[in-house]
Design a protein around this motif. Structure first.
Motif, short mmCIF file in Angstrom:
data_model
loop_
_atom_site.label_atom_id
_atom_site.label_comp_id
_atom_site.label_asym_id
_atom_site.label_seq_id
_atom_site.Cartn_x
_atom_site.Cartn_y
_atom_site.Cartn_z
N ASP A 162 -10.37 5.71 28.10
CA ASP A 162 -9.85 6.39 26.91
C ASP A 162 -8.62 5.71 26.32
OD1 ASP A 162 -11.87 8.19 27.01
OD2 ASP A 162 -10.64 9.94 27.53
N GLU A 163 -7.67 5.36 27.16
CA GLU A 163 -6.42 4.78 26.66
C GLU A 163 -6.68 3.50 25.87
OE1 GLU A 163 -2.25 2.85 28.38
OE2 GLU A 163 -3.52 4.06 29.71
N VAL A 164 -7.56 2.66 26.40
CA VAL A 164 -7.84 1.38 25.73
C VAL A 164 -8.73 1.61 24.51
CG1 VAL A 164 -8.74 -0.95 26.03
CG2 VAL A 164 -7.53 0.15 27.89
N LEU A 165 -9.61 2.61 24.55
CA LEU A 165 -10.44 2.91 23.39
C LEU A 165 -9.59 3.42 22.23
CD1 LEU A 165 -13.47 4.56 25.20
CD2 LEU A 165 -13.49 2.40 23.96
N LEU A 166 -8.58 4.23 22.53
CA LEU A 166 -7.66 4.67 21.48
C LEU A 166 -6.89 3.49 20.91
CD1 LEU A 166 -6.31 7.95 23.14
CD2 LEU A 166 -7.70 7.79 21.05
N ARG A 167 -6.56 2.57 21.76
CA ARG A 167 -5.89 1.34 21.30
C ARG A 167 -6.82 0.53 20.42
NH1 ARG A 167 -3.83 -1.33 26.33
NH2 ARG A 167 -2.74 0.67 26.51
N ALA A 168 -8.12 0.53 20.76
CA ALA A 168 -9.10 -0.19 19.94
C ALA A 168 -9.19 0.42 18.55
CB ALA A 168 -10.46 -0.17 20.63
N ALA A 169 -9.09 1.76 18.48
CA ALA A 169 -9.09 2.40 17.17
C ALA A 169 -7.86 2.01 16.37
CB ALA A 169 -9.17 3.92 17.33
N ALA A 170 -6.71 1.95 17.05
CA ALA A 170 -5.46 1.58 16.38
C ALA A 170 -5.47 0.13 15.93
CB ALA A 170 -4.28 1.86 17.31
N ASN A 211 -14.94 5.65 8.34
CA ASN A 211 -13.50 5.80 8.54
C ASN A 211 -13.18 5.68 10.03
OD1 ASN A 211 -10.76 6.41 7.70
ND2 ASN A 211 -11.03 8.39 8.70
N VAL A 212 -12.08 5.02 10.32
CA VAL A 212 -11.56 4.96 11.68
C VAL A 212 -10.15 5.53 11.61
CG1 VAL A 212 -10.93 3.50 13.63
CG2 VAL A 212 -12.96 2.95 12.29
N ASP A 213 -9.96 6.68 12.25
CA ASP A 213 -8.66 7.37 12.20
C ASP A 213 -7.95 7.13 13.53
OD1 ASP A 213 -6.53 9.18 12.20
OD2 ASP A 213 -7.64 10.68 11.05
N ALA A 214 -7.03 6.19 13.52
CA ALA A 214 -6.32 5.84 14.75
C ALA A 214 -5.46 7.00 15.24
CB ALA A 214 -5.46 4.60 14.51
N ALA A 215 -4.85 7.73 14.34
CA ALA A 215 -3.97 8.83 14.74
C ALA A 215 -4.77 9.94 15.42
CB ALA A 215 -3.23 9.38 13.53
N VAL A 219 -13.87 8.34 14.81
CA VAL A 219 -14.62 7.50 13.88
C VAL A 219 -15.56 8.40 13.09
CG1 VAL A 219 -14.49 5.38 15.23
CG2 VAL A 219 -16.37 6.98 15.64
N THR A 220 -15.78 8.03 11.82
CA THR A 220 -16.68 8.80 10.96
C THR A 220 -17.79 7.88 10.47
OG1 THR A 220 -14.87 10.25 10.27
CG2 THR A 220 -16.83 10.21 8.87
N THR A 229 -20.70 12.42 10.04
CA THR A 229 -20.33 12.93 11.35
C THR A 229 -19.05 12.26 11.83
OG1 THR A 229 -22.67 13.26 11.87
CG2 THR A 229 -21.14 13.25 13.73
N THR A 230 -18.19 13.02 12.46
CA THR A 230 -16.96 12.48 13.05
C THR A 230 -16.98 12.74 14.55
OG1 THR A 230 -15.69 12.82 11.02
CG2 THR A 230 -14.45 12.60 13.08
N LEU A 231 -16.70 11.71 15.32
CA LEU A 231 -16.68 11.82 16.78
C LEU A 231 -15.40 11.20 17.32
CD1 LEU A 231 -20.31 10.70 17.82
CD2 LEU A 231 -19.40 13.04 17.76
#
Length: 547
Positions: A162-170, A211-215, A219-220, A229-231
């Protein structure tokens, strides 16, 4: 792994050894120069569970284990290590394997993660992926590998990534900047490193992100039915494309060493860059060459060309396969049935030499790496090649017949006293029946050859019944030297005069054994027996062998 047996001699020899596992291990040591060691140095191998474990799986884990052992010796076993065998079981099932019982039953599950596809083989496994993972673990356990198993599905869903996946979004834009130049215009338009799992169909979707919402860490996208859809990117709701996934996993787990085939080589820079973007440090790599079939074509699981692990181990011991994996890993090698006998004999040759070598040579000897520094002491009085020719000449169909020849040739050598040789006897019979016997082609001797064979039979008759291989070989050479056709004027015999051409020995094997080549003829005839060899010659001269 068991504690490494070390001595000052071993430590000193290891420091100077240029065997490739030591060279790779030194790269890992250099990686931590001026830094603190981690809790454990992490070695990793990857596995795609769309099919069953294969010979390449064995090679990758065996070779990585050799580097791990070399590292432990160089660090005097003071640095903990781990070997993680990682299964990419969250990948979508892109096509239905050919070897499943009911292919049609799996069609509704195409593109779903392998761990949600029903298991077509029955049993108590909850999915196709779980079944294949169990087969992988059973496979690795059979060979005694020391490893930890990891499932991509479990790691994604448990939050390990999870931590690195959130970083990937950012850092989505940075990842796209690496990936897009490697793609064609059409793929660029729809590409995303995130692959959402459809909430409606359960399939792994290759769709563009709206859309990719890092905050928010989401992802949409448009689901398969067109619904926006947003997940979350966490918790296993999405996975990464395979190239970003490589780098993400390295960053998340802190992988220090991973080897892969040459087909990954051009992508290695991508894996490394994404690992660094996600805050990790790329591991040390070792790129090995791929295996080829007998026609020089790349071995493919889908084509079914080349050898399977079960096929090799039907005809030869595991150690011979480990030797084949150790030798020249950066060189493309053919992997088909004809390479097995040589690999077997080379293994026992290396094993025999080990006890006579100095430590520097020992650490370059493949058997030291195959057996984690403690190769067994095995005396093998008869080579595998000789056993194969003995089976061929005697038409033996069971171990008892072969042991009759062996025990007569080497008094006191029995199946009980030499269990390793008895194991090879069984392999030799199976190999002969399946691969040698169907291709045997005897030819009749011409006039010169018939005269040479008659002279050879007479010469053998002058020897004692228990003559050793050297005496028989000298008798063979004496006969050949007197025949002009077989004189090699480019070489000189020990007593002066021309040497003997290899054409003479080729003739012996073609006429008497029905094969193009074989081991040293003197050794074969001594093992088979003088009287039996003369009887074989008589049959050839009487036209009873030729096809």
């Amino acid at each position: 792994m068991n504690p490494v047996t070390l001595s000052p001699e071993i430590i000193g020899a290891a420091a100077e050894s240029n065997a490739w596992p030591f060279e790779e291990a030194r790269k890992i040591i250099a990686r931590y120069e001026g830094r603190d060691w981690p809790e454990a140095v992490l070695f990793e191998t990857g596995y795609g569970p769309s099919g069953l474990p294969h010979i390449g799986t064995f090679g990758e884990v065996a070779r990585t284990t050799m580097v791990r052992h070399a590292f432990r010796v160089l660090t005097e076993d003071k640095v903990p290590t781990r070997l993680l065998c990682f299964s990419d079981d969250m990948d979508g099932m892109r096509k239905i394997p050919d070897n499943v019982p009911d292919r049609a039953a799996l069609e509704p599950y195409l593109h779903q993660p392998l761990t949600t596809v029903p298991n077509p083989f029955g049993g108590n496994y909850e999915s196709f992926g779980h079944h294949n993972n169990a087969m992988l673990r059973r496979f690795l356990d059979t060979f005694g590998f020391d490893y930890e198993f990891a499932s991509a599905t479990e790691y994604y869903k448990s939050g390990r990534f999870d931590e690195v996946l959130l970083r990937a979004a950012a850092r989505y834009d940075d990842i796209m900047a690496v990936m897009l130049p490697t793609l064609g215009p059409e793929r660029q338009a729809t590409y995303s490193p995130f692959l959402p799992i459809s909430p409606t169909t359960g399939r792994v979707l290759y769709v563009p992100m709206k859309n990719v919402d890092a905050a928010a860490g989401t992802v949409t996208f448009d689901d398969e039915d067109g619904t926006e859809t947003t997940l979350p990117v966490t918790g296993g709701a999405v996975k990464l494309q395979w190239k970003p996934d490589f780098g993400m996993r390295w960053a998340a787990l802190g992988v220090d060493f991973e080897m892969f085939g040459k087909d990954h080589q051009t992508n290695a820079v991508i894996y490394d860059r994404i690992c660094e973007i996600l805050g990790g440090r790329a591991p040390e790599h070792f790129v090995y060459e791929l295996f080829l079939d007998e026609n020089g074509q790349k071995i493919s699981k889908s084509k079914g060309n080349g050898l399977t692990i079960d096929e090799w181990l039907t005809y030869a011991p595991t150690e011979s396969l480990a030797l084949y994996m150790f030798q020249r890993p950066r060189q493309a090698k053919k992997l088909y049935f004809d390479v097995i006998p040589r690999a077997v004999d080379e293994y026992y040759t290396f094993l025999s030499a080990f006890s006579r070598q100095e430590w520097k040579e020992r650490l370059g000897n493949p058997v030291w790496h195959i057996h984690d520094g403690e190769p067994p002491a095995i005396a093998l009085p008869v080579s595998f090649a000789l056993l194969l020719n003995l089976v061929s000449a005697s038409n033996a169909h069971d171990n008892t017949v072969l042991w009759g020849f062996i025990s007569r040739h080497a008094p006191g050598v029995t199946a009980e006293s030499h269990p390793e040789l008895d194991r090879l006897v069984g392999y030799a019979i199976r190999y002969f029946d399946d691969f040698v016997k169907p291709t045997k082609t005897f030819r009749a001797p011409d006039e010169t050859e018939a005269a040479a064979l008659a002279a050879l039979s007479e010469k053998l008759g002058s020897l004692s019944a228990g003559a050793d291989g050297e005496a028989v070989q000298n008798a063979v050479l004496d006969v050949a030297r007197g025949i002009e056709r077989y004189q090699d004027h480019k070489r000189q015999s020990p007593g002066g005069g021309p040497g003997v051409s290899g054409a003479f020995f080729q003739m012996l094997y073609q006429v008497l054994i029905g094969q193009e080549r074989g081991p040293r003829f003197g050794s074969f005839a001594a093992l088979y027996g003088i009287a039996e060899t003369r009887a074989l010659i008589a049959k050839a001269l009487a036209g009873e062998l030729a096809d």
